[in-house]
Design an enzyme around this catalytic site. Structure first.
Site, mmCIF file in Angstrom:
data_model
loop_
_atom_site.group_PDB
_atom_site.id
_atom_site.type_symbol
_atom_site.label_atom_id
_atom_site.label_comp_id
_atom_site.label_asym_id
_atom_site.label_seq_id
_atom_site.Cartn_x
_atom_site.Cartn_y
_atom_site.Cartn_z
ATOM 1 N N HIS A 448 0.701 -1.225 0.073
ATOM 2 C CA HIS A 448 0.122 -0.069 0.022
ATOM 3 C C HIS A 448 0.943 1.205 0.050
ATOM 4 O O HIS A 448 1.834 1.388 0.664
ATOM 5 C CB HIS A 448 -0.792 0.033 1.135
ATOM 6 C CG HIS A 448 -2.058 -0.795 1.077
ATOM 7 N ND1 HIS A 448 -2.846 -1.233 2.288
ATOM 8 C CD2 HIS A 448 -2.835 -1.241 0.126
ATOM 9 C CE1 HIS A 448 -3.894 -2.082 1.833
ATOM 10 N NE2 HIS A 448 -3.898 -1.646 0.636
ATOM 11 N N GLU A 449 0.436 2.363 -0.856
ATOM 12 C CA GLU A 449 1.247 3.501 -1.001
ATOM 13 C C GLU A 449 2.760 3.299 -1.030
ATOM 14 O O GLU A 449 3.368 4.226 -0.668
ATOM 15 C CB GLU A 449 0.959 4.067 0.283
ATOM 16 C CG GLU A 449 -0.564 4.667 0.560
ATOM 17 C CD GLU A 449 -1.281 5.202 -0.652
ATOM 18 O OE1 GLU A 449 -0.694 6.065 -1.255
ATOM 19 O OE2 GLU A 449 -2.559 4.776 -0.990
ATOM 20 N N GLY A 450 2.928 2.256 -1.981
ATOM 21 C CA GLY A 450 4.432 2.418 -2.059
ATOM 22 C C GLY A 450 5.367 1.127 -1.492
ATOM 23 O O GLY A 450 5.071 1.112 -0.238
ATOM 24 N N GLN A 455 9.655 3.252 -0.839
ATOM 25 C CA GLN A 455 10.162 4.309 0.224
ATOM 26 C C GLN A 455 11.888 4.424 0.503
ATOM 27 O O GLN A 455 12.115 5.556 0.849
ATOM 28 C CB GLN A 455 9.430 3.769 1.529
ATOM 29 C CG GLN A 455 7.889 3.353 1.589
ATOM 30 C CD GLN A 455 7.146 4.450 1.295
ATOM 31 O OE1 GLN A 455 7.343 5.784 1.689
ATOM 32 N NE2 GLN A 455 6.082 4.373 0.213
#
Length: 544
Positions: A448-450, A455
């Protein structure tokens, strides 16, 4: 009976004894609050999460959303829980009073929402995405866009999404092809496909407000040519009334291993299934200036990254508490060295290996919760610290910690869920117990979200190099202050502090070497460790 969702005792310790949120009431933004109002909000969150969200967590997992070609169907408990949540006003807990918010400190608001993520991460995803959408529009939208779309979202009448990925592009947003054609009336018509859109279609609210990345004809290539558009599922008139169905339709549902109660969708924009004003094309409204879409979307993405870390923490935490409760009640075996088979069995918490797994879970989830709430406290500093220098330092430290706060809990609280299954043994991988679902739900959060790799690129390629390495220096200085404090206490704390200091030194050494060598990710320049360290924000130390 103690809650098996979160530990209120731990939340109180972190908020009041460590982060000292009660001191924030001395600042004008929070002057109307007190510790009592903070505790009342936490009490309300715990009660609604326990009574409205937790009971259907398993049911929503077993009866995931279905699509009959016309509409999405979910179990009715989801709508009932979200209606109850909207009535509490907790969706706007941290927002300004001018938009109907409770104007609570962000640290308190984050702690409140963690109850809902622990109780039912799939149902809580709908308000989670809606709040991120609303915050982006409050920061970058026009007053008319705020009145038309944000206020109904904050009332719980509209829900929101973020539409970035496309089937051929995934996380490589430079390759998106959805196009937005300008119209004579100032609107745009969008054409394209978006994939992996959580909350992309349902009938839980009157409308769904999609925030969509697309390209205007003639835009520069790559991410510099991306613009951001509001594309509602149902068009909204100047007076706020709902009008024609927009040309955005559900092309299919993705079937996930976890988060099954959250619709995850493939959306088609402008395929002619609906013809607003008599012609195909999804009507969209430009947010801000053209070609600034990715920078604007990062407002929501960064918030979502910390929120994903919070969700991972909540899942790890409730899994730990449930495995702890099981270990206290489940009799099996006898103490090590006991030779008489007639002696009574002992609870499995008495076995050293089970205690090892419980303590590992405890360290992961309590550390993650501290990290998430620390970031929320930094946001309070960024917005309300009396001195501009303190606000700037808090902003810088929060920037550096955002990819860490997304990835670290996503990795290690998932490990905690794995250990929770192991503590329950054969019962752990059955659907008779919650811990196997928590693991499946949490397995999505490293993506999720990268991913972790994305990151890492953000942390090393941007956050460690910005302002000449000032972010890295501030982070290591803040940790160093904590190390020094621990050393002064003596004993085991001093020993652990020494290990932490050695680890920080290794990070600085490796980063400096890459920087000096002109690494393609970090670039070249002076080593970050050579900068003068800025003073840490005027708030509690990072680690205690």
């Amino acid at each position: 009976m103690p809650s098996t969702l979160l530990s209120r005792r731990d939340l109180d310790f972190l908020l009041h004894e460590w982060l000292r949120v009660a001191e924030l009431v001395e600042r004008p933004r929070y002057a109307e609050h007190s510790r009592e109002t903070f505790d009342d909000a936490l009490d309300l969150a715990e009660r609604v999460a326990t009574e409205q969200f937790a009971p259907h967590n398993r049911a929503a997992d077993l009866a995931e959303p279905t699509f009959d070609g016309q509409r999405v169907r979910l179990i009715p408990q989801v709508r009932a829980a979200l209606d109850s949540f909207a009535e509490t006003g907790l969706l706007t807990a941290g927002l300004d009073a001018t938009v109907g918010g409770l104007q609570l400190p962000h640290a308190v608001a984050a702690a409140c929402f963690t109850w809902f993520q622990a109780a039912n991460v799939a149902t809580s995803a709908y308000p989670f995405l809606t709040l991120g959408n609303a915050n982006l529009l409050l920061a970058h939208g026009s007053p008319e866009q705020v009145d038309t779309y944000v206020r109904p979202m904050l009332d719980g009448r509209f829900f929101g999404t973020m539409c970035l990925s496309e089937p051929h592009a995934g996380s490589s947003l430079a390759d998106i092809t959805t196009r937005a054609e300008p119209q004579a009336d100032g609107t745009y018509r969008l054409f394209g496909t978006k994939m992996w859109i959580s909350g992309g279609d349902h009938e839980l609210a009157e409308n769904i407000v999609h925030l969509v990345l697309a390209r205007i004809p003639g835009a520069p290539p790559g991410v510099k040519g991306i613009s951001l558009f509001i594309v509602p599922k149902v068009l909204v008139g100047p007076d706020g009334s709902l009008g024609d169905r927009n040309d955005v339709v559900l092309a299919g549902l993705n079937h996930k291993m976890g988060f099954r109660g959250t619709t995850n969708t493939l959306l088609s924009f402008g395929d002619g299934a609906h013809t607003p004003a008599g012609r195909p094309g999804a009507v969209g409204h430009l947010v801000g200036a053209p070609h600034q879409g990715l920078a604007q979307m990062f407002h929501m993405m960064n918030e979502a990254r910390i929120g994903v870390g919070a969700g991972a923490t909540a899942l790890g935490y409730t899994g730990y508490l449930k495995s702890l409760a099981y270990a206290k009640e489940r009799p099996q075996g006898r103490p090590v060295g006991a030779k008489d088979p007639a002696t009574a069995q002992v609870p499995i918490i008495d076995h050293p290996d089970v205690r090892r797994m419980l303590l590992a879970q405890k360290s992961y989830v309590e550390g993650a919760l501290a990290l998430v709430l620390y970031c929320a406290r930094l946001l309070d500093e960024q917005k309300t610290a009396p001195a501009e220098a303190d606000r700037e330092r808090a902003h810088l430290l929060l920037d550096v910690l955002t990819p860490i706060t997304k990835s670290w809990p996503s990795q290690w609280c998932l490990t905690a869920n794995d250990l929770a299954i192991q503590v329950l043994g054969g019962a752990g991988y059955t659907r008779d117990h919650d811990v196997e679902q928590h693991y499946r739900d949490n397995r999505l959060n490293p993506i999720h979200e990268g991913t972790h790799g994305i990151q890492a690129l953000d942390l090393l390629g941007r956050k460690m190099t910005m302002q000449g390495g000032a972010g890295l220096v501030l982070l290591t200085t803040t940790i160093g202050d904590t190390v020094e404090r621990a050393r002064k206490t003596g004993g085991e704390a001093a020993e652990l502090a020494g290990r932490l200091a050695a680890a920080v030194d290794r990070v600085i050494t490796v980063t400096s070497r890459l920087w000096a060598d002109g690494d393609p990710v970090l670039g070249g320049g002076h080593a970050p460790g050579t900068r003068e360290a800025p003073a840490a924000p005027g708030m509690p130390l990072l680690v205690v």
